[in-house]
Design a protein around this motif. Structure first.
Motif, mmCIF file in Angstrom:
data_model
loop_
_atom_site.group_PDB
_atom_site.id
_atom_site.type_symbol
_atom_site.label_atom_id
_atom_site.label_comp_id
_atom_site.label_asym_id
_atom_site.label_seq_id
_atom_site.Cartn_x
_atom_site.Cartn_y
_atom_site.Cartn_z
ATOM 1 N N GLU A 120 -2.575 69.711 -75.613
ATOM 2 C CA GLU A 120 -2.233 68.456 -76.270
ATOM 3 C C GLU A 120 -0.720 68.269 -76.272
ATOM 4 N N ILE A 121 -0.284 67.105 -75.820
ATOM 5 C CA ILE A 121 1.154 66.839 -75.728
ATOM 6 C C ILE A 121 1.521 65.868 -76.852
ATOM 7 N N ASP A 122 2.321 66.322 -77.815
ATOM 8 C CA ASP A 122 2.709 65.413 -78.909
ATOM 9 C C ASP A 122 3.907 64.545 -78.473
ATOM 10 N N ASP A 123 4.340 63.675 -79.343
ATOM 11 C CA ASP A 123 5.393 62.711 -78.966
ATOM 12 C C ASP A 123 6.692 63.393 -78.545
ATOM 13 N N ARG A 148 6.218 64.989 -75.196
ATOM 14 C CA ARG A 148 6.147 63.930 -74.165
ATOM 15 C C ARG A 148 7.550 63.486 -73.768
ATOM 16 N N LYS A 149 8.380 63.256 -74.766
ATOM 17 C CA LYS A 149 9.745 62.796 -74.516
ATOM 18 C C LYS A 149 10.525 63.852 -73.716
ATOM 19 N N MET A 150 10.392 65.098 -74.116
ATOM 20 C CA MET A 150 11.135 66.185 -73.464
ATOM 21 C C MET A 150 10.650 66.407 -72.017
ATOM 22 N N ILE A 151 9.333 66.364 -71.821
ATOM 23 C CA ILE A 151 8.787 66.568 -70.467
ATOM 24 C C ILE A 151 9.202 65.402 -69.565
ATOM 25 N N ASP A 152 9.142 64.191 -70.096
ATOM 26 C CA ASP A 152 9.541 63.027 -69.290
ATOM 27 C C ASP A 152 11.008 63.099 -68.878
ATOM 28 N N LEU A 153 11.859 63.562 -69.804
ATOM 29 C CA LEU A 153 13.292 63.662 -69.495
ATOM 30 C C LEU A 153 13.558 64.643 -68.358
ATOM 31 N N THR A 154 12.978 65.822 -68.468
ATOM 32 C CA THR A 154 13.255 66.845 -67.451
ATOM 33 C C THR A 154 12.625 66.447 -66.102
ATOM 34 N N CYS A 155 11.469 65.783 -66.143
ATOM 35 C CA CYS A 155 10.846 65.343 -64.884
ATOM 36 C C CYS A 155 11.636 64.211 -64.236
ATOM 37 N N ALA A 156 12.218 63.345 -65.049
ATOM 38 C CA ALA A 156 13.036 62.262 -64.497
ATOM 39 C C ALA A 156 14.266 62.851 -63.794
#
Ligand code: NAI
Length: 324
Positions: free
Chosen positions: A298-301, A304-312
């Protein structure tokens, strides 16, 4: 006795390899009964230094070492390799722009991808350590079309181990008792050490520590900036710990993790909203020589924000390396 495993290692005259080679030769990757042949690659200018390392390897008289090849030709180095450690890369030199650095390394990993494609065993397991590790691994895979893409991985294990160690100290538990810690994303200060599932002796680490502010404001930056802290203190970048992490990564991939989570940079399958085409840190378990992404987390908010940042960042880095 078993037939020898061929282990190819690049950047062999460098700092990390000065620790890595001797541990591999001792049996730390495959185990104490498995003979090895070391196939060492570096650039022509480093051949004299590599000759010195070779003399030291000989002087250890390691019983498991059945042969050593030292070369500046990637095809020779990767020939029939069962395991490949890609440690060598170009560091940033004075006045070099980020885009130039990415382009120079893209060229190196293009050449090595072609050599891997041509010469390595189709079962070979590959770890990229040389920075930018995730992007170099993606470039390598793009130039090795006949080589199984799933077998090309990048090292997040140093970040993972740094994370475990910080958690163990703060929670006052043993490192070996920690389960389900994960590091997501790029091997860079943007990576995300995720404690949301981590446990020690069946209890949630977050509850044992009970200090969300410490996690966000101290732990995450400490892990992210650990490499710089070591350079500042030691006057040189992490080498023994990087070699140790590379060994942990390959050892666990080959020998299994007994259900324990470890973090590896692996080709994205689109899960967890990570764009395909990236080689991205995720939690995995390993068994029978195969890694499997941990599913259903489960990915909490915040995550989600941290994973999106590093993937970007990772996507941006890959685009820049490809000149897109
Ligand atoms: P180093 O500079 O001491 O050694 C690098 C070696 O690679 C040198 O001997 C150099 O001649 C060689 N090399 C350069 N281009 C090559 C090529 N095309 N083919 C074969 N060899 C080549 O560096 P060190 O400290 O051993 O680090 C190696 C890399 O690992 C660096 O890129 C560093 O940033 C990275 N690193 C990655 C970590 C991770 O967690 N993924 C952790 C620590 C370091």
């Amino acid at each position: 006795t078993l037939p020898a495993k061929r282990i190819a290692i690049t950047g062999a005259a460098g700092q990390i390899c000065y620790s890595l080679l001797f541990r591999i030769a001792k049996g730390d990757v495959y185990g104490p009964d498995q003979p090895v042949i070391l196939q060492l690659l570096d650039i022509p200018q480093a051949m004299e230094a590599l000759r010195g390392v070779l003399m030291e390897l000989e002087d250890c008289a390691f019983p498991l070492v059945q042969g050593i090849v030292a070369t500046d030709d990637p095809v020779t180095a990767f020939k029939d390799a069962d395991a490949v450690f890609l440690v060598g890369s170009r560091p940033r030199s004075k006045g070099m722009e980020r885009a130039d650095l990415l382009a120079v390394n893209a060229e190196i990993f293009k050449v090595q991808g072609k050599a891997l494609n041509e010469a390595a065993s189709r079962d070979a397991k590959v770890i990229v350590v040389g920075n930018p590790a995730n992007t170099n691994a993606a470039i390598l895979a793009a130039h090795a079309p006949d080589f199984p893409a799933a077998n090309i991985t990048a090292m997040l294990r140093l970040d993972h181990n740094r994370f475990l160690s910080q958690l163990a100290t703060k929670a006052d538990v043993a490192v070996r008792d920690i389960e389900k810690a994960a590091v997501w994303g790029n091997h860079s200060p943007s990576m995300f050490p995720d404690w949301s599932n981590a446990q020690a002796n069946g209890k949630a680490i977050s509850q044992l520590i009970g200090d969300e502010a410490w996690y966000r404001e101290t732990l995450i930056p400490t892990v992210a900036k650990r490499g710089s802290a070591i350079i500042e203190a030691r006057g040189a970048s992490s080498a023994a710990s990087a070699a140790n992490a590379a060994i942990d990564h390959m050892h666990d991939w080959i020998n299994g993790t007994d259900g324990k989570w470890v973090s590896m940079g692996v080709p994205s399958d689109g899960s967890y909203g990570i764009p395909e085409g990236l080689i991205c840190g995720v939690p995995v378990t390993c068994e029978g020589g195969v890694y499997t992404r941990v599913e259903g987390i489960e990915i909490d908010d915040f995550a989600r924000k941290m994973i999106d940042l590093t993937c970007a960042e990772l996507k941006d880095e890959l685009d820049a390396a490809l000149g897109r």
